[in-house]
Design an enzyme around this catalytic site. Structure first.
Site, PDB file in Angstrom:
ATOM      1  N   LYS A  49       0.824  -1.210   0.000  1.00  0.00           N
ATOM      2  CA  LYS A  49       0.000   0.000   0.000  1.00  0.00           C
ATOM      3  C   LYS A  49       0.858   1.260   0.000  1.00  0.00           C
ATOM      4  O   LYS A  49       0.568   2.218  -0.729  1.00  0.00           O
ATOM      5  CB  LYS A  49      -0.945  -0.018   1.202  1.00  0.00           C
ATOM      6  CG  LYS A  49      -1.821   1.221   1.344  1.00  0.00           C
ATOM      7  CD  LYS A  49      -3.062   0.944   2.159  1.00  0.00           C
ATOM      8  CE  LYS A  49      -2.779   0.235   3.458  1.00  0.00           C
ATOM      9  NZ  LYS A  49      -1.953   1.023   4.392  1.00  0.00           N
TER      10      LYS A  49
ATOM     11  N   THR B 169       3.887   1.480  -1.110  1.00  0.00           N
ATOM     12  CA  THR B 169       4.549   1.519  -2.416  1.00  0.00           C
ATOM     13  C   THR B 169       3.630   2.142  -3.458  1.00  0.00           C
ATOM     14  O   THR B 169       4.051   2.983  -4.268  1.00  0.00           O
ATOM     15  CB  THR B 169       4.951   0.092  -2.848  1.00  0.00           C
ATOM     16  OG1 THR B 169       5.818  -0.471  -1.853  1.00  0.00           O
ATOM     17  CG2 THR B 169       5.665   0.113  -4.186  1.00  0.00           C
TER      18      THR B 169
ATOM     19  N   ARG C  23       2.724   8.027   7.062  1.00  0.00           N
ATOM     20  CA  ARG C  23       3.074   7.918   8.472  1.00  0.00           C
ATOM     21  C   ARG C  23       4.551   7.564   8.625  1.00  0.00           C
ATOM     22  O   ARG C  23       5.182   7.045   7.716  1.00  0.00           O
ATOM     23  CB  ARG C  23       2.222   6.841   9.147  1.00  0.00           C
ATOM     24  CG  ARG C  23       0.746   7.181   9.250  1.00  0.00           C
ATOM     25  CD  ARG C  23      -0.058   5.978   9.670  1.00  0.00           C
ATOM     26  NE  ARG C  23       0.001   4.919   8.686  1.00  0.00           N
ATOM     27  CZ  ARG C  23      -0.263   3.648   8.920  1.00  0.00           C
ATOM     28  NH1 ARG C  23      -0.592   3.258  10.137  1.00  0.00           N
ATOM     29  NH2 ARG C  23      -0.213   2.762   7.966  1.00  0.00           N
TER      30      ARG C  23
ATOM     31  N   LYS D  31       7.126  -7.047  10.209  1.00  0.00           N
ATOM     32  CA  LYS D  31       6.494  -6.260   9.157  1.00  0.00           C
ATOM     33  C   LYS D  31       7.501  -5.464   8.331  1.00  0.00           C
ATOM     34  O   LYS D  31       7.296  -5.200   7.153  1.00  0.00           O
ATOM     35  CB  LYS D  31       5.470  -5.316   9.789  1.00  0.00           C
ATOM     36  CG  LYS D  31       4.577  -4.589   8.799  1.00  0.00           C
ATOM     37  CD  LYS D  31       3.417  -3.947   9.545  1.00  0.00           C
ATOM     38  CE  LYS D  31       2.511  -3.194   8.577  1.00  0.00           C
ATOM     39  NZ  LYS D  31       3.006  -1.866   8.252  1.00  0.00           N
TER      40      LYS D  31
ATOM     41  N   ALA E 252      -3.276   1.338  12.798  1.00  0.00           N
ATOM     42  CA  ALA E 252      -4.714   1.351  12.516  1.00  0.00           C
ATOM     43  C   ALA E 252      -5.463   0.246  13.234  1.00  0.00           C
ATOM     44  O   ALA E 252      -6.694   0.310  13.334  1.00  0.00           O
ATOM     45  CB  ALA E 252      -4.957   1.254  11.013  1.00  0.00           C
TER      46      ALA E 252
ATOM     47  N   PHE F 168      -3.619  -0.526   7.076  1.00  0.00           N
ATOM     48  CA  PHE F 168      -4.313  -1.794   6.838  1.00  0.00           C
ATOM     49  C   PHE F 168      -5.459  -1.618   5.837  1.00  0.00           C
ATOM     50  O   PHE F 168      -5.361  -0.817   4.913  1.00  0.00           O
ATOM     51  CB  PHE F 168      -4.770  -2.404   8.162  1.00  0.00           C
ATOM     52  CG  PHE F 168      -3.623  -2.721   9.096  1.00  0.00           C
ATOM     53  CD1 PHE F 168      -2.567  -3.505   8.671  1.00  0.00           C
ATOM     54  CD2 PHE F 168      -3.579  -2.206  10.388  1.00  0.00           C
ATOM     55  CE1 PHE F 168      -1.500  -3.789   9.519  1.00  0.00           C
ATOM     56  CE2 PHE F 168      -2.515  -2.491  11.235  1.00  0.00           C
ATOM     57  CZ  PHE F 168      -1.476  -3.284  10.787  1.00  0.00           C
TER      58      PHE F 168
ATOM     59  N   PHE G 232       2.921  -7.882  -9.057  1.00  0.00           N
ATOM     60  CA  PHE G 232       4.130  -8.558  -8.580  1.00  0.00           C
ATOM     61  C   PHE G 232       4.652  -9.456  -9.697  1.00  0.00           C
ATOM     62  O   PHE G 232       3.907  -9.851 -10.602  1.00  0.00           O
ATOM     63  CB  PHE G 232       3.834  -9.377  -7.321  1.00  0.00           C
ATOM     64  CG  PHE G 232       3.654  -8.534  -6.078  1.00  0.00           C
ATOM     65  CD1 PHE G 232       4.666  -8.431  -5.143  1.00  0.00           C
ATOM     66  CD2 PHE G 232       2.475  -7.832  -5.853  1.00  0.00           C
ATOM     67  CE1 PHE G 232       4.518  -7.652  -3.998  1.00  0.00           C
ATOM     68  CE2 PHE G 232       2.308  -7.050  -4.720  1.00  0.00           C
ATOM     69  CZ  PHE G 232       3.341  -6.955  -3.793  1.00  0.00           C
TER      70      PHE G 232
ATOM     71  N   TRP H 192       6.334  -0.698  -8.286  1.00  0.00           N
ATOM     72  CA  TRP H 192       7.482  -1.297  -7.586  1.00  0.00           C
ATOM     73  C   TRP H 192       8.653  -1.442  -8.550  1.00  0.00           C
ATOM     74  O   TRP H 192       9.793  -1.116  -8.211  1.00  0.00           O
ATOM     75  CB  TRP H 192       7.044  -2.647  -7.023  1.00  0.00           C
ATOM     76  CG  TRP H 192       8.118  -3.452  -6.355  1.00  0.00           C
ATOM     77  CD1 TRP H 192       8.629  -3.260  -5.101  1.00  0.00           C
ATOM     78  CD2 TRP H 192       8.805  -4.583  -6.904  1.00  0.00           C
ATOM     79  NE1 TRP H 192       9.586  -4.198  -4.831  1.00  0.00           N
ATOM     80  CE2 TRP H 192       9.711  -5.027  -5.921  1.00  0.00           C
ATOM     81  CE3 TRP H 192       8.729  -5.259  -8.116  1.00  0.00           C
ATOM     82  CZ2 TRP H 192      10.546  -6.117  -6.131  1.00  0.00           C
ATOM     83  CZ3 TRP H 192       9.550  -6.351  -8.314  1.00  0.00           C
ATOM     84  CH2 TRP H 192      10.457  -6.769  -7.333  1.00  0.00           C
TER      85      TRP H 192
END
Length: 562
Positions: free
Chosen positions: A77, A79, A100, A111, A279, A307, A387, A415
């Site tokens: 997200k 990215t 953030r 993570k 979140a 999230f 991906f 990406w």
């Protein structure tokens, strides 16, 4: 062939980038040398006075990036947020990304960081992921200053008659450390203070973090800190920070932390990164100051909420936008082939194998998130984040399913290709903003009771069949009503992996009942935290934490960050 395709890591790509001096980045937003406070060559604080120096009659377009329910594989997200901002800039839109700040706990845990990936990153990546401008340290210090003053007050005679058994203010640490969840302090005799049970939360769960992200100036910050509930007297009366007269000192610690941070993407797009509440245990959005500053300086502002739409987006709409009177113009819902397969029943180890049936089954999860955004009356588009393991057949199927449901969709390859890979997504976002006027309003109103507002969220957002409240939760709700706190918005603390409070119920579970086990007043932040399931405010480390793979070479280069 891009660097990521030949095996370069995110940190290697970031290190090879030629960064603009931070003054040049500021100039892209019309800011001069007196408007920023440089933290070295590539980071700066934006002076709070900028919003008064550069008032505008109209503000920029606000784009929220949210996602389907997260999976252990990661959806990218952040990215997509960075890549979309870069792509909008390439289309000639003066764009600012607002994100953030990463927490050290997840960085060293499972993570990882929160600076994007591949050729859609914010930089300097190492600095942002490790300490940055010291905001989290300041929040930790201010929080623990209050904890120290509380225990000193008990030791020095307890003039306020605080009940040590009903003090609700813990200490915090920006680290995943399960051993500190429950502690006993004051051991070792009278000179070491009053012995009592306490514990630690992670810094991002601190109410100070939430407050910093929801106020707009220093005086509002000091007032909000004064409203923090710290506990109750022996007569069951609430005690606030203002009763201890420590809000001034805490604000002094946060004097610089309240200023938003300016950095850049790999393509030189300005990025304002400030605040970092999770979140699943807080409201999951960057600061109001950062967002509003960016809206004054840019044509398009791309922000993200933590999230899935059930957590970050709902709280963005119902807490942040309500508090800041923001009006989002569009939302981008990030989906991935592997997330669709995961929510369609495929195990993580098998996600790279083509599976069209699983995509069809998992699409219900994505469709649910579109309903959440639609209930806020915000137009949306789907960003299919590509991906390397995705097959042409899988990509084509998702586009087909989106077309059948009437969901605008674009594949994003940000990406691997940076802004260029987000061109189609950016064009779709601009088209949506220009052709579909947002009629945003919060998903629920504040007129009902606490139970009614919680049920509204659970049924309209999570689509639960019902809600049950434990006896403890009912007692705490009654307490909130007695003290006049029942008018506040609700911030649900819930697992991010499921619409239910069971993290294993992936996909689009139906007929579930959500259990509310407690209500925690965050009066300074201006909301009530609703605790569900077994959500933890102090995470633990996994068996193989990322910290075991982070190192520094002989030349001082950090390796292993992601």
């Amino acid at each position: 062939m891009t660097g990521t395709e030949v095996g370069k890591s995110d940190i290697e790509i970031a290190r090879e980038a030629e960064l603009l001096p931070i003054g040049d980045v500021a100039q892209k937003l019309g800011l001069g040398a007196d408007d920023i406070i440089a933290y070295g060559r590539y980071k700066a604080k934006i002076d709070l006075a900028v919003r008064q120096r550069y008032p505008q009659q109209s503000t920029g377009k606000l784009i929220l990036v949210t996602a389907m329910s997260p999976t252990p594989a990661g959806e990218g997200k952040s990215t997509v947020t960075v890549g979309l901002a870069q792509a909008l800039n390439q289309l000639g839109k003066r764009t600012v990304a607002t994100l953030r700040e990463p927490s050290l706990g997840p960085n060293f845990g499972l993570k990882g960081g929160a600076t994007g990936g591949g050729y859609s990153q914010v930089v300097p990546m190492e600095d942002i992921n490790l300490h940055f401008t010291g905001d989290f340290h300041a929040i930790t210090t201010a929080h623990n200053l209050l904890a120290a003053v509380i225990d000193n007050h008990l030791y020095q005679g307890n003039e306020l008659q605080l009940n040590p058994a009903r003090i609700v203010w813990k200490r915090v640490l920006d680290m995943n450390d399960r051993a500190l969840r429950q502690t006993v302090i004051g051991l070792g005799g009278r000179n070491n203070g009053v012995t009592r049970e306490s514990g630690f939360d992670i810094t991002v769960a601190s109410e100070i973090m939430a407050i910093l992200c929801l106020v707009e100036d220093l005086q509002e910050l000091k007032h909000a800190i004064g409203e923090i509930l710290i506990g109750y007297t022996y007569d069951k009366e609430p005690v606030y920070v203002r009763d201890l007269h420590v809000e001034g000192a805490m604000t002094a610690v946060l004097k610089d932390a309240i200023m938003p941070n300016l950095v850049q993407t790999l393509e030189g797009t300005p990025a304002v990164i400030h605040g970092g509440p999770f979140a699943n245990i807080a409201h999951g959005c960057n600061s109001l100051i950062a967002t509003k500053t960016a809206l004054q300086l840019g044509e398009y502002v791309v922000t993200e909420a933590g999230f899935g739409a059930d957590l970050g987006a709902e709280k963005f709409f119902d807490i942040k936008c309500r508090k800041g009177e923001l009006h989002p113009d569009a939302a981008v819902i990030v989906a991935t082939i592997r997330a669709l397969k995961y929510h369609g029943g495929v195990a993580r180890k098998d996600l790279k194998a083509e599976n069209l049936d699983a995509i069809r089954a998992g699409f219900a999860n994505l469709a649910h998130h579109t309903r959440i955004v639609s209930r806020a009356h915000v137009p949306f588009v789907i960003a299919l984040n590509r991906f390397t393991s995705d097959t042409d057949a899988e990509l084509a199927l998702v586009h087909q399913l989106c077309d059948e449901h009437g969901f605008p969709v674009a594949t994003a390859n940000v990406w691997a290709q940076g802004g260029q890979g987000g061109e189609q997504l950016a064009k779709l976002v601009v088209q949506t903003v220009e052709s579909s006027a947002s009629s945003f309003h919060p998903i629920y109103d504040l007129s009902g009771s606490i139970e009614e507002r919680i049920e509204d969220i659970c049924k309209r957002v999570y689509e639960a069949s019902g809600v049950v409240f434990t006896d403890e939760a009912k007692r705490q709700i009654k307490d909130c009503e007695v003290h006049g706190w029942d008018h506040l918005p609700i911030c649900v603390a819930k697992t991010q992996y499921s619409f239910s409070d069971n993290p294993k119920a992936v996909g689009n579970p139906e007929g579930f009942v959500l259990s509310v086990r407690g209500i925690r007043p965050s009066l300074g932040a201006g909301f009530l935290v609703c605790l569900t399931g077994d959500i933890m405010t102090m995470p633990g480390l996994p068996k193989d934490p990322a910290a075991l793979h982070i190192d520094v070479d002989e030349e001082g280069h950090i390796t292993g960050l992601f």
